[in-house]
Design a protein around this motif. Structure first.
Motif, PDB file in Angstrom:
ATOM      1  N   HIS A  86       0.829  -1.207   0.000  1.00 35.43           N
ATOM      2  CA  HIS A  86       0.000   0.000   0.000  1.00 35.43           C
ATOM      3  C   HIS A  86       0.865   1.260   0.000  1.00 35.43           C
ATOM      4  CE1 HIS A  86      -3.817  -1.977   0.373  1.00 35.43           C
ATOM      5  NE2 HIS A  86      -3.475  -2.607   1.490  1.00 35.43           N
ATOM      6  N   LEU A  87       1.934   1.235   0.782  1.00 39.49           N
ATOM      7  CA  LEU A  87       2.816   2.407   0.849  1.00 39.49           C
ATOM      8  C   LEU A  87       3.474   2.675  -0.501  1.00 39.49           C
ATOM      9  CD1 LEU A  87       3.903   4.524   2.839  1.00 39.49           C
ATOM     10  CD2 LEU A  87       5.827   2.987   3.284  1.00 39.49           C
ATOM     11  N   LEU A  88       3.927   1.617  -1.169  1.00 32.04           N
ATOM     12  CA  LEU A  88       4.531   1.781  -2.495  1.00 32.04           C
ATOM     13  C   LEU A  88       3.505   2.274  -3.512  1.00 32.04           C
ATOM     14  CD1 LEU A  88       6.743  -1.440  -2.616  1.00 32.04           C
ATOM     15  CD2 LEU A  88       7.546   0.918  -2.420  1.00 32.04           C
ATOM     16  N   ALA A  89       2.273   1.797  -3.393  1.00 34.76           N
ATOM     17  CA  ALA A  89       1.224   2.257  -4.314  1.00 34.76           C
ATOM     18  C   ALA A  89       0.920   3.741  -4.102  1.00 34.76           C
ATOM     19  CB  ALA A  89      -0.037   1.421  -4.119  1.00 34.76           C
ATOM     20  N   CYS A  90       0.940   4.188  -2.840  1.00 32.69           N
ATOM     21  CA  CYS A  90       0.748   5.618  -2.582  1.00 32.69           C
ATOM     22  C   CYS A  90       1.831   6.438  -3.272  1.00 32.69           C
ATOM     23  CB  CYS A  90       0.754   5.882  -1.077  1.00 32.69           C
ATOM     24  SG  CYS A  90      -0.713   5.297  -0.203  1.00 32.69           S
ATOM     25  N   ARG A  91       3.058   5.936  -3.248  1.00 36.25           N
ATOM     26  CA  ARG A  91       4.149   6.660  -3.925  1.00 36.25           C
ATOM     27  C   ARG A  91       3.974   6.624  -5.432  1.00 36.25           C
ATOM     28  NH1 ARG A  91       6.260   9.785  -5.909  1.00 36.25           N
ATOM     29  NH2 ARG A  91       8.419  10.553  -5.847  1.00 36.25           N
ATOM     30  N   LYS A  92       3.540   5.501  -5.960  1.00 37.62           N
ATOM     31  CA  LYS A  92       3.375   5.362  -7.408  1.00 37.62           C
ATOM     32  C   LYS A  92       2.338   6.340  -7.938  1.00 37.62           C
ATOM     33  CE  LYS A  92       2.792   3.573 -11.566  1.00 37.62           C
ATOM     34  NZ  LYS A  92       3.721   3.831 -12.685  1.00 37.62           N
ATOM     35  N   TRP A  93       1.206   6.491  -7.229  1.00 37.52           N
ATOM     36  CA  TRP A  93       0.124   7.341  -7.715  1.00 37.52           C
ATOM     37  C   TRP A  93       0.079   8.685  -6.993  1.00 37.52           C
ATOM     38  CZ3 TRP A  93      -0.429   2.000  -8.059  1.00 37.52           C
ATOM     39  CH2 TRP A  93      -0.740   1.528  -9.322  1.00 37.52           C
ATOM     40  N   ASN A  94       1.194   9.087  -6.401  1.00 36.74           N
ATOM     41  CA  ASN A  94       1.357  10.427  -5.814  1.00 36.74           C
ATOM     42  C   ASN A  94       0.268  10.747  -4.792  1.00 36.74           C
ATOM     43  OD1 ASN A  94       3.673  11.088  -7.415  1.00 36.74           O
ATOM     44  ND2 ASN A  94       2.306  11.489  -9.156  1.00 36.74           N
ATOM     45  N   SER A  95       0.040   9.804  -3.913  1.00 37.96           N
ATOM     46  CA  SER A  95      -0.892  10.012  -2.818  1.00 37.96           C
ATOM     47  C   SER A  95      -0.117  10.043  -1.507  1.00 37.96           C
ATOM     48  CB  SER A  95      -1.940   8.892  -2.770  1.00 37.96           C
ATOM     49  OG  SER A  95      -2.761   9.009  -1.641  1.00 37.96           O
ATOM     50  N   GLY A  96      -0.551  10.856  -0.585  1.00 37.39           N
ATOM     51  CA  GLY A  96       0.140  10.960   0.694  1.00 37.39           C
ATOM     52  C   GLY A  96      -0.165   9.792   1.614  1.00 37.39           C
TER      53      GLY A  96
END
Length: 468
Positions: A214-224
């Motif tokens: 989930h943390l990596l996905a937040c980084r991928k899609w520019n979400s905090g």
């Protein structure tokens, strides 16, 4: 009216909306446009309809309440009772601390509100100890270091590779289990009683990697991501990360990807574990692979990937269906349906973001499945703890969980009963039918025979008959 909206100051003056709130468009469907508001103080998120947003923008603190009601009546003539609607709307805004407080320092008020929310959160966690969160740190500073692994993990080529690999490995594992059905069970039994310890450790590692996804996905899609900590799931510690900031993303597919990232990581782990289970000889490594396969397959099907529980599958369905607060809307449709049935009043389908029949079916299914899962977990806890000789701890855990469930159900039923009695439009024949159905369900539950067994110590002696 809430304390915020009616605190000291001129009683005729309309309250003002906080200027630090951050607005994001959630759905641009012109028929059901939705907005998300982020509170930068509490890091909480709230859904607003387009009507609620437009009214909220009128709360600039200059007009009186009477002028505000007239302005709403002029701009939104379809509202049957603007004054009543505005009173309820301001009450919700005030209860969520989204209005500017009066008569005391704003910072002090917000801080005290935040402390009350934290205290109520701990009380709720103790009442339902199956999943307890303990926040640790804000990983914002870590996000820059995760850009490259996030781009690689969620690239189209890598995703396609793992999907194909998962299908191939699942096919091979299934064929082997059909050919030798006892081998998977032997992987657990052959490792002895210590496998329970390795199962718990495997669970903790898998769920921690799940949250890393989930943390990596937040980084991928520019979400905090503003919160990482420990999650005690059935008292087993693992990491978790709060991905609520993804609600501010405009594209529903991006939000769905972030919600499904943990399932994607478990798909990868299940694929690797399945390949390892077929390659390794019976022993520790094969047993660990069997544990990981079990956790990533059954856990995803019955828990994480199941949209009836508020885990990853639920948020994926919410984003793809376009129904924010799906669980709340499902419960509200069920509640409104019962209210309509008992009073004879028509059901207004415009109140919800989806078909009320589908939402009602979802609400009922989620209600029954959630209780079924909780009871199943309690049974597993009792079996494991009693096997370790600590049945008293299991009874305490079960008592706390059941108390929280019964208390919440009783309070909801009491409030619903008071609301119906206040309506003065009860149809007593329908009330009698409803009570009869409820009594029948309770009787069926009580009448189900439970398995019984007795455990007792015994001794046996052997004697040899024959010449000495």
């Amino acid at each position: 009216m809430s304390q915020v909206a009616t605190s000291s100051g001129s009683p005729s003056r309309a309250p003002a909306l906080r200027e630090d709130l951050q607005w994001s468009l959630f759905s641009d469907d012109p028929r059901r446009r939705r907005w998300v508001v982020k509170d930068p103080v509490s890091l909480e998120y709230f859904y607003f309809s387009d009507l609620e947003r437009r009214v909220a923008k009128l709360l600039v603190g200059r007009a009186s309440k009477d002028e505000l009601v007239e302005e709403i009546r002029h701009q939104f003539p379809f509202l049957p009772s603007p004054a009543t609607w505005l009173a309820g709307f301001l009450n919700r805004l005030g209860g969520s601390q989204l209005l500017v407080p009066r008569g005391l320092a704003a910072g002090s008020f917000l801080w005290k509100s935040r402390q009350r929310q934290a205290k109520s959160g701990w009380v709720g966690a103790l009442a339902s100890p199956i999943a307890i969160r303990v926040p640790v740190f804000d990983p914002t500073w870590l996000m820059n270091f995760l850009e490259l692994p996030a781009r690689i993990l969620f690239s189209r080529l890598v995703t396609l590779f793992w999907v194909v690999a998962a299908v191939v490995v699942a096919w091979q594992v299934g064929a082997r289990m059909l050919e030798r059905p006892a081998e998977l069970g032997a992987s657990f039994a052959g490792f002895g009683g210590e496998n329970a310890i390795w199962l718990v450790l495997s669970w903790a590692v898998v769920k921690s990697l799940h949250e890393l996804g989930h943390l990596l996905a937040c980084r991928k899609w520019n979400s905090g991501c503003h919160e990482v900590g420990f999650l005690f799931l059935m008292f087993v510690p693992c990491f978790y990360c709060d991905t609520s900031d993804s609600w501010r993303l405009r594209r529903p597919t991006d939000r769905a990807w972030i919600a499904a990232a943990g399932i994607y990581v478990e798909l990868i782990l299940a694929t690797l574990a399945g390949a390892g289970w077929m390659l390794f000889q019976p022993g520790v490594l094969q047993a660990i692979c069997a544990n990981v396969m079990l956790i990533c397959s059954l856990g995803t099907i019955f828990l994480n990937g199941n949209p009836l529980l508020r885990y990853d599958g639920y948020y994926v369905l919410t984003d793809l269906w376009g129904v924010p607060n799906l669980a709340e809307q499902g419960r509200e449709v069920v509640r409104a349906g019962w209210y309509s049935w008992l009073t004879g009043l028509p059901l207004d389908s415009r109140r919800w973001d989806g078909n009320p029949w589908l939402l009602g079916l979802y609400g009922l299914a989620a209600l029954f499945y959630r209780h079924f899962v909780v009871l199943l977990i309690l049974y597993v806890v009792w079996t494991m703890f009693e096997g370790f000789g600590i049945g008293l701890a299991a009874l305490l855990f079960i008592a706390l969980t059941l108390f929280g469930m019964v208390w919440a159900t009783t309070r909801t039923a009491y409030q619903f009963g008071k609301e119906i009695m206040r309506s003065g439009m009860l149809r007593w024949t329908r009330v009698a039918v409803s009570l009869g159905l409820l009594a029948g369900l309770v009787w069926c539950f009580v009448a189900i025979p439970l398995p019984e067994f007795q455990r007792a110590r015994g001794t046996s002696s052997w004697s040899q008959i024959g010449p000495v």
